[in-house]
Write an enzyme that holds these catalytic residues in place. Structure first.
Site, PDB file in Angstrom:
ATOM      1  N   HIS A  94     -27.083  42.807  69.021  1.00 45.73           N
ATOM      2  CA  HIS A  94     -25.678  42.850  68.503  1.00 45.73           C
ATOM      3  C   HIS A  94     -25.471  44.359  68.891  1.00 45.73           C
ATOM      4  O   HIS A  94     -25.679  45.089  69.251  1.00 45.73           O
ATOM      5  CB  HIS A  94     -26.397  43.235  67.050  1.00 45.73           C
ATOM      6  CG  HIS A  94     -24.687  43.131  65.799  1.00 45.73           C
ATOM      7  ND1 HIS A  94     -23.669  44.497  65.475  1.00 45.73           N
ATOM      8  CD2 HIS A  94     -23.976  42.102  65.467  1.00 45.73           C
ATOM      9  CE1 HIS A  94     -22.831  44.548  64.981  1.00 45.73           C
ATOM     10  NE2 HIS A  94     -23.064  42.694  64.702  1.00 45.73           N
ATOM     11  N   GLY A 172     -15.481  45.610  63.017  1.00 41.07           N
ATOM     12  CA  GLY A 172     -15.308  46.980  62.309  1.00 41.07           C
ATOM     13  C   GLY A 172     -14.257  47.738  62.448  1.00 41.07           C
ATOM     14  O   GLY A 172     -14.001  49.061  61.655  1.00 41.07           O
TER      15      GLY A 172
END
Length: 255
Positions: A94, A172
């Site tokens: 990630h 995000g």
């Protein structure tokens, strides 16, 4: 046909008690949705609690990371065997692991080969930063990440792998890519890199997800693209109605 898949990456959120509450309620709604593979990835501390609640539900459980070594003096790490006891899936590489903890294509590859040895289903993340995106380096960066992170995998195992295209600048931030743009990266960059590694037939069989500020409002835009096979969902996976709506959107794309 590649079956759609939606995975929720909870990141460093939810205590064990909070996990029980969220999984109990969310799983009741998710298990009614057919035609899509569903995976929940809570923090390590909550995996056992989630596993007990998901048993027999048809919803998969994944870890957010793991070490490549079988065991040893690696304080704070979790081995593939430990993950395998509770999970069928594991997220690898990630962007937050790459950015904050120094993971590289080489360490991601070592973890992927460990996942293969343990017969786990990996969700391998690739994606470019904002600076690379603005410098028109998306093709170069994402192709190299795919080729190097997924090398040396056995041909028989390759179709089980999942790749997640996550433009780092969209994670995000609330700033998602758009469907056609993301699809072009998957079709013109990721699948050709997979074809170089495993051949075109296998490359077409590997599912590629989109990740980066996926919400119920934009899910249809991504899932309607022919080369996007679902989503790796971050913040929205902590909201029951949002995650359920995203999952339903993916299910509706299966032909």
């Amino acid at each position: 046909m590649r079956k759609p898949l939606v995975a929720g990456n909870w990141k460093m959120n939810k205590t064990i008690a909070e996990t029980r509450d969220l999984v109990f309620t969310m799983s009741m709604k998710l298990r009614k949705i057919e035609g899509v593979e569903k995976v929940i990835c809570p923090p390590f501390m909550s995996l056992m609690a989630a596993s007990a609640l998901l048993e027999g539900s048809g919803i998969g459980l994944g870890a957010q990371n793991m070490h490549w070594e079988e065991k040893g003096a690696f304080t704070g790490e979790v081995s593939p065997a430990m993950v395998k006891e509770l999970c069928g899936y594991v997220i690898l590489g990630h962007s937050e692991r790459r950015s904050y903890f120094g993971e590289t294509d080489q360490t991601v590859n070592r973890k992927l080969l460990a996942a293969q040895a343990m017969d786990l289903v990996p969700i391998v993340c690739v994606g470019e930063t904002l600076e690379q995106y603005e410098s028109k380096l998306t093709r170069e960066i994402v192709s190299a990440q795919t080729s190097q992170s997924l090398r040396d995998v056995a041909p028989a195992y390759a179709p089980r792998m999942i790749v997640a295209y996550e433009p780092v600048w969209a994670i995000g931030t609330g700033k998602a890519s758009n469907g056609p743009e993301a699809n072009d990266v998957v079709k013109d960059v990721i699948r050709p890199a997979l074809a170089e590694l495993f051949g075109n037939e296998t490359a077409q069989a590997i599912r590629v997800l989109y990740g980066g500020s996926v919400t119920s409002a934009n899910a249809d835009e991504f899932f309607s693209q022919p080369d996007i096979d679902g989503a790796l969902v971050g913040g929205a996976s902590l909201k029951i109605d949002e995650f359920v709506a995203i999952t339903k959107a993916a299910a509706s794309t299966e032909a």
